[in-house]
Design a protein around this motif. Structure first.
Motif, PDB file in Angstrom:
ATOM      1  N   LYS A 149      54.075 -27.223 -49.264  1.00 49.32           N
ATOM      2  CA  LYS A 149      53.508 -26.638 -50.485  1.00 49.32           C
ATOM      3  C   LYS A 149      54.621 -26.196 -51.430  1.00 49.32           C
ATOM      4  N   ARG A 150      54.356 -26.342 -52.732  1.00 49.77           N
ATOM      5  CA  ARG A 150      55.275 -25.864 -53.780  1.00 49.77           C
ATOM      6  C   ARG A 150      54.522 -24.822 -54.602  1.00 49.77           C
ATOM      7  N   ILE A 151      54.964 -23.586 -54.498  1.00 48.15           N
ATOM      8  CA  ILE A 151      54.249 -22.448 -55.070  1.00 48.15           C
ATOM      9  C   ILE A 151      55.155 -21.730 -56.060  1.00 48.15           C
ATOM     10  N   LEU A 152      54.694 -21.574 -57.282  1.00 46.18           N
ATOM     11  CA  LEU A 152      55.431 -20.770 -58.256  1.00 46.18           C
ATOM     12  C   LEU A 152      54.912 -19.348 -58.145  1.00 46.18           C
ATOM     13  N   PHE A 153      55.822 -18.418 -57.841  1.00 38.22           N
ATOM     14  CA  PHE A 153      55.445 -17.014 -57.702  1.00 38.22           C
ATOM     15  C   PHE A 153      55.986 -16.245 -58.899  1.00 38.22           C
ATOM     16  N   ASP A 154      55.090 -15.852 -59.806  1.00 33.10           N
ATOM     17  CA  ASP A 154      55.420 -15.155 -61.048  1.00 33.10           C
ATOM     18  C   ASP A 154      56.225 -16.048 -62.001  1.00 33.10           C
ATOM     19  N   THR A 155      56.302 -15.610 -63.267  1.00 32.84           N
ATOM     20  CA  THR A 155      56.897 -16.484 -64.289  1.00 32.84           C
ATOM     21  C   THR A 155      57.887 -15.756 -65.193  1.00 32.84           C
ATOM     22  N   GLY A 156      58.472 -14.663 -64.715  1.00 30.52           N
ATOM     23  CA  GLY A 156      59.518 -14.002 -65.479  1.00 30.52           C
ATOM     24  C   GLY A 156      59.013 -13.275 -66.710  1.00 30.52           C
ATOM     25  N   GLY A 157      59.953 -12.703 -67.467  1.00 27.18           N
ATOM     26  CA  GLY A 157      59.587 -11.863 -68.598  1.00 27.18           C
ATOM     27  C   GLY A 157      59.805 -12.469 -69.969  1.00 27.18           C
ATOM     28  N   GLN A 158      60.419 -13.653 -70.045  1.00 36.12           N
ATOM     29  CA  GLN A 158      60.711 -14.257 -71.349  1.00 36.12           C
ATOM     30  C   GLN A 158      60.416 -15.755 -71.301  1.00 36.12           C
ATOM     31  N   TYR A 159      59.581 -16.189 -72.219  1.00 34.63           N
ATOM     32  CA  TYR A 159      59.163 -17.589 -72.267  1.00 34.63           C
ATOM     33  C   TYR A 159      60.355 -18.537 -72.290  1.00 34.63           C
ATOM     34  N   GLN A 160      61.257 -18.365 -73.283  1.00 37.16           N
ATOM     35  CA  GLN A 160      62.330 -19.337 -73.478  1.00 37.16           C
ATOM     36  C   GLN A 160      63.337 -19.307 -72.337  1.00 37.16           C
ATOM     37  N   ALA A 161      63.693 -18.115 -71.884  1.00 39.19           N
ATOM     38  CA  ALA A 161      64.657 -18.009 -70.788  1.00 39.19           C
ATOM     39  C   ALA A 161      64.090 -18.629 -69.516  1.00 39.19           C
ATOM     40  N   PHE A 162      62.815 -18.386 -69.237  1.00 35.50           N
ATOM     41  CA  PHE A 162      62.170 -18.984 -68.068  1.00 35.50           C
ATOM     42  C   PHE A 162      62.175 -20.503 -68.184  1.00 35.50           C
ATOM     43  N   ALA A 163      61.778 -21.010 -69.360  1.00 35.20           N
ATOM     44  CA  ALA A 163      61.731 -22.463 -69.567  1.00 35.20           C
ATOM     45  C   ALA A 163      63.113 -23.087 -69.394  1.00 35.20           C
ATOM     46  N   ILE A 212      50.316 -15.164 -59.583  1.00 30.69           N
ATOM     47  CA  ILE A 212      50.737 -14.094 -60.473  1.00 30.69           C
ATOM     48  C   ILE A 212      50.517 -12.785 -59.724  1.00 30.69           C
ATOM     49  N   SER A 213      51.592 -12.053 -59.470  1.00 28.96           N
ATOM     50  CA  SER A 213      51.487 -10.858 -58.624  1.00 28.96           C
ATOM     51  C   SER A 213      50.681  -9.751 -59.298  1.00 28.96           C
ATOM     52  N   HIS A 214      50.893  -9.554 -60.607  1.00 29.25           N
ATOM     53  CA  HIS A 214      50.159  -8.521 -61.331  1.00 29.25           C
ATOM     54  C   HIS A 214      50.278  -8.776 -62.820  1.00 29.25           C
ATOM     55  N   ARG A 215      49.612  -7.965 -63.612  1.00 29.41           N
ATOM     56  CA  ARG A 215      49.386  -8.279 -65.023  1.00 29.41           C
ATOM     57  C   ARG A 215      50.571  -7.998 -65.938  1.00 29.41           C
ATOM     58  N   HIS A 216      51.621  -7.347 -65.488  1.00 26.99           N
ATOM     59  CA  HIS A 216      52.711  -6.939 -66.375  1.00 26.99           C
ATOM     60  C   HIS A 216      53.446  -8.131 -66.977  1.00 26.99           C
ATOM     61  N   GLY A 217      53.907  -7.939 -68.222  1.00 23.64           N
ATOM     62  CA  GLY A 217      54.527  -9.021 -68.974  1.00 23.64           C
ATOM     63  C   GLY A 217      55.808  -9.551 -68.376  1.00 23.64           C
ATOM     64  N   ASP A 218      56.528  -8.727 -67.594  1.00 26.05           N
ATOM     65  CA  ASP A 218      57.772  -9.219 -67.005  1.00 26.05           C
ATOM     66  C   ASP A 218      57.531 -10.148 -65.818  1.00 26.05           C
ATOM     67  N   HIS A 219      56.252 -10.399 -65.515  1.00 24.56           N
ATOM     68  CA  HIS A 219      55.889 -11.351 -64.462  1.00 24.56           C
ATOM     69  C   HIS A 219      55.005 -12.479 -64.988  1.00 24.56           C
ATOM     70  N   THR A 220      54.623 -12.381 -66.261  1.00 23.39           N
ATOM     71  CA  THR A 220      53.736 -13.386 -66.864  1.00 23.39           C
ATOM     72  C   THR A 220      54.327 -14.031 -68.120  1.00 23.39           C
ATOM     73  N   GLY A 221      55.555 -13.654 -68.503  1.00 18.70           N
ATOM     74  CA  GLY A 221      56.130 -14.103 -69.763  1.00 18.70           C
ATOM     75  C   GLY A 221      56.275 -15.607 -69.898  1.00 18.70           C
ATOM     76  N   GLY A 222      56.481 -16.319 -68.785  1.00 19.26           N
ATOM     77  CA  GLY A 222      56.665 -17.761 -68.842  1.00 19.26           C
ATOM     78  C   GLY A 222      55.425 -18.568 -68.512  1.00 19.26           C
ATOM     79  N   LEU A 223      54.289 -17.890 -68.338  1.00 22.44           N
ATOM     80  CA  LEU A 223      53.088 -18.615 -67.922  1.00 22.44           C
ATOM     81  C   LEU A 223      52.646 -19.643 -68.957  1.00 22.44           C
ATOM     82  N   ALA A 224      52.824 -19.344 -70.232  1.00 24.42           N
ATOM     83  CA  ALA A 224      52.451 -20.318 -71.271  1.00 24.42           C
ATOM     84  C   ALA A 224      53.241 -21.610 -71.104  1.00 24.42           C
TER      85      ALA A 224
END
Length: 299
Positions: free
Chosen positions: A56-70, A88-100
């Motif tokens: 399995k390949r699982i992405l756990f959270d997506t960091g706090g900044q769209y561009q830096a994550f990308a 996604i562990s929880h709703r805070h932006g520093d864990h969802t910033g790269g989801l887009a």
């Protein structure tokens, strides 16, 4: 005869090497964090990791900044189109910033997130919805919610329109040996925040992947231990950065004496003093897990 034996030996070695080469990875790759060895990877406040285990390949959270994550995803040559799912562990932006960015690459990927009132596209809480039905005597028509006729279902859009979240309200096994562990914070500032951790059953015990540990890392370990009393490692944010030195030392010592955890790979909100304590207690079993690091898991 000697030639035949040699050919058999070489054939056996070839099969062995091929089998090892084809064996799926067992590792965690840190994509996003605020520390690590010198590299061209972008640092930022938040957390993201790619977990590969059991095919399995699982992405756990997506960091706090769209561009830096990308950018980090591209530099690490991670293919988001082949993910099995996202946690996604929880709703805070520093864990969802790269989801887009994830959704741009893989718009139909399955995403697990904690059930939260008013988050990830969920409606307001039932008490708030019920209050809309109350008829307050003397109220003027222009002050009545929905002109006195509230809809049957209140909806709140997610910041990621059209995304199909699978919302988790209790701990559950989502694949053989893979568990989502749900806990709730009772701490000031994050009261009632729901958080998901990922627990992986390995031959040496559970590997517990955490985002921020707002409910408390020991509460998370207690919840995870229902699946396996033997705990092998913790990877991710332990949220000890705002705790006193005494509290940090107690928690780190408990990892050894109470939980008998073999290794720790702490990141994000763990705190610098906690990293020093982990180094003291765990020595070479303290896996440095800054940005770009790869943490091996037992097969």
């Amino acid at each position: 005869m000697k030639l035949l034996r040699l050919m058999i030996l070489l054939a056996g070695l070839s099969c062995l090497f091929r089998a090892q080469a084809e064996e799926p990875p067992a590792r965690v790759t840190v994509i996003f964090d605020a520390f690590g060895k010198p590299s061209d990877l972008a640092r930022g406040w938040g957390y993201s990791a790619l977990v590969e285990y059991g095919g399995k390949r699982i992405l756990f959270d997506t960091g706090g900044q769209y561009q830096a994550f990308a950018d980090n995803v591209r530099k690490l040559k991670i293919d988001l189109k082949t993910l099995d799912f996202v946690v996604i562990s929880h709703r805070h932006g520093d864990h969802t910033g790269g989801l887009a960015y994830v959704l741009e690459q893989n718009p139909h990927v399955k995403i697990y997130a904690p059930l939260e009132t008013g988050s990830f596209g969920t409606p307001p809480s039932p008490p708030a919805a019920k209050a809309l039905l109350r008829n307050a005597a003397g109220i003027t028509p222009d002050l009545r919610y929905f002109n006195g006729q509230p809809p049957a279902n209140l909806t709140i859009d997610s910041p990621w329109p059209g995304t199909k979240f699978t919302l988790i309200d209790k701990s559950v096994e989502i694949a053989p040996g893979l568990f989502l562990v749900k806990t709730v914070s009772d701490s000031k500032g994050t009261l009632e925040l729901n958080e998901l951790s990922l627990a992986i059953r390995t031959p040496q015990g559970l590997a517990v992947i955490v985002g921020c540990s707002h409910p408390g890392i020991e509460r998370i370990l207690e919840a995870a231990s229902q699946y396996d009393k033997q705990l092998y490692t913790i990877v991710g944010g332990l949220h000890l950065v705002d705790k006193s030195d005494q509290q940090v030392s107690e928690v780190v010592n408990n990892f050894k004496t109470r939980w008998h955890i073999d290794r720790v790979a702490a990141g994000h909100c763990t705190g610098e003093f906690a990293q020093v304590e982990l180094e003291r207690v765990y020595g070479d079993h303290h896996d440095h897990s800054g940005i770009g690091e790869v943490i091996s898991l037992p097969r």
